[in-house]
Design an enzyme around this catalytic site. Structure first.
Site, PDB file in Angstrom:
ATOM      1  N   SER A 202       0.804  -1.221   0.000  1.00  0.00           N
ATOM      2  CA  SER A 202       0.000   0.000   0.000  1.00  0.00           C
ATOM      3  C   SER A 202       0.832   1.264   0.000  1.00  0.00           C
ATOM      4  O   SER A 202       0.456   2.269  -0.618  1.00  0.00           O
ATOM      5  CB  SER A 202      -0.946   0.000   1.204  1.00  0.00           C
ATOM      6  OG  SER A 202      -1.798  -1.118   1.175  1.00  0.00           O
ATOM      7  N   HIS A 248       0.505   4.332   4.264  1.00  0.00           N
ATOM      8  CA  HIS A 248      -0.174   5.074   3.205  1.00  0.00           C
ATOM      9  C   HIS A 248       0.334   6.518   3.160  1.00  0.00           C
ATOM     10  O   HIS A 248       0.646   7.041   2.080  1.00  0.00           O
ATOM     11  CB  HIS A 248      -1.678   5.066   3.449  1.00  0.00           C
ATOM     12  CG  HIS A 248      -2.295   3.712   3.312  1.00  0.00           C
ATOM     13  ND1 HIS A 248      -3.665   3.515   3.262  1.00  0.00           N
ATOM     14  CD2 HIS A 248      -1.749   2.469   3.222  1.00  0.00           C
ATOM     15  CE1 HIS A 248      -3.926   2.233   3.138  1.00  0.00           C
ATOM     16  NE2 HIS A 248      -2.777   1.574   3.115  1.00  0.00           N
TER      17      HIS A 248
END
Length: 297
Positions: A202, A248
């Site tokens: 991610s 993230h």
């Protein structure tokens, strides 16, 4: 027969020349070497003016090889025959590791996931990045456990990676992907609890998302779709439980910063600015890891 305003004693004059490769397109641009008219799709930036694809393929004829005059991407990368090759390799690598996780019945996860500093009762030892296992910052980027997790990340890699790889070139694209992923791992290592494991691509995917925003802005594209996608992903990041938001955020910041350096670097100092930007982000990532390691040891 109708005549041009020049009169019967002078040849008719065509108001605007047409591209020699696309006769239906009017243009006011000419190749600086052969002086034939070329349209915006055919013109390739040269040291002075623009050249047509044929002249670029033939080389300059003044000591410059055809490779040196090869068409370049917006970031200065070489235009490849397969603009998604690195994207396909990364996708295949992630899938191969996922199959390995399934075959090993999840045993490999505990050896490769990102964990800061924790006691492993199964082996009776302390493990983690702070214990010298720095490779976990890298291996965790290719590790997934759940089908939905790898499916979501690989869809993002395919949708975002292909256009970015085509626009940046292979070398710059792989640098963007790997440094963004490492930055996401580093921020997770810094903020998350040291015994909290983390894994997934991610961070790298969010780096690609940030780079896509920068690239679309640079090319004056409609920003609304990509900004909506970014907002939706950030909403999921901070509202869903079990998501390593640190990865993230770290990947997004790193990818955005690198992309700014890649697509806005001045041509005369392109390599210096581009690789300097990558080096600065990588050094900042390393500094975060060293600081956190000092705190845990």
């Amino acid at each position: 027969m109708d005549q041009q305003p020049g009169g019967p004693d002078r040849p008719a004059v065509d108001a605007t020349p047409h591209c020699y490769r696309h006769p239906d397109r009017e243009t006011g641009i000419r190749c600086t070497r052969c002086e034939r008219p070329i349209c915006t799709d055919c013109m390739i930036s040269a040291s002075v003016g623009f050249q047509c694809p044929n002249c670029v393929r033939e080389g300059s004829g003044k000591g410059m090889s055809p490779t040196a005059a090869r068409p370049r991407t917006i970031a200065g990368g070489t235009i490849a025959s397969d603009p998604r090759l690195i994207t396909k390799i990364l996708l295949g690598l992630n899938l191969a590791v996922f199959v390995g996780v399934l075959v090993s019945e999840q045993r490999v996860v505990g050896e490769l996931d990102l964990i800061g500093h924790a006691f492993n009762p199964e082996i009776g030892e302390v493990v983690g990045v702070a214990d010298g296992q720095w490779y976990r910052l890298f291996t965790a980027m290719f590790l997934h456990q759940a089908v939905w997790h790898i499916a979501f990340n690989m869809l993002g890699l395919w949708w975002l990676g292909g256009p970015l790889e085509a626009a940046l070139g292979r070398v710059r694209f792989i640098a963007l992907y790997l440094i963004s992923g490492l930055a996401g791992s580093a921020l997770t290592y810094l903020i998350a609890e040291p015994n909290q494991p983390s894994l997934g691509a991610s961070g790298a995917i969010f780096g690609l998302l940030g780079a896509t925003v920068v690239l679309m802005r640079r090319m004056n594209y409609d920003m609304r779709p990509v900004l909506a996608l970014l907002a939706l992903n950030l909403l999921f990041t901070f509202t869903w439980s079990g998501i390593a938001w640190e990865a993230h955020l770290g990947g997004l910041v790193a990818g955005t910063a690198i992309a700014v350096g890649l697509v806005h670097a001045p041509r005369e100092r392109r390599a210096l600015v581009q690789w300097g930007t990558c080096a600065v982000v990588l050094l900042a990532t390393l500094a975060i890891v060293l600081i956190r390691t000092g705190q845990l040891t």
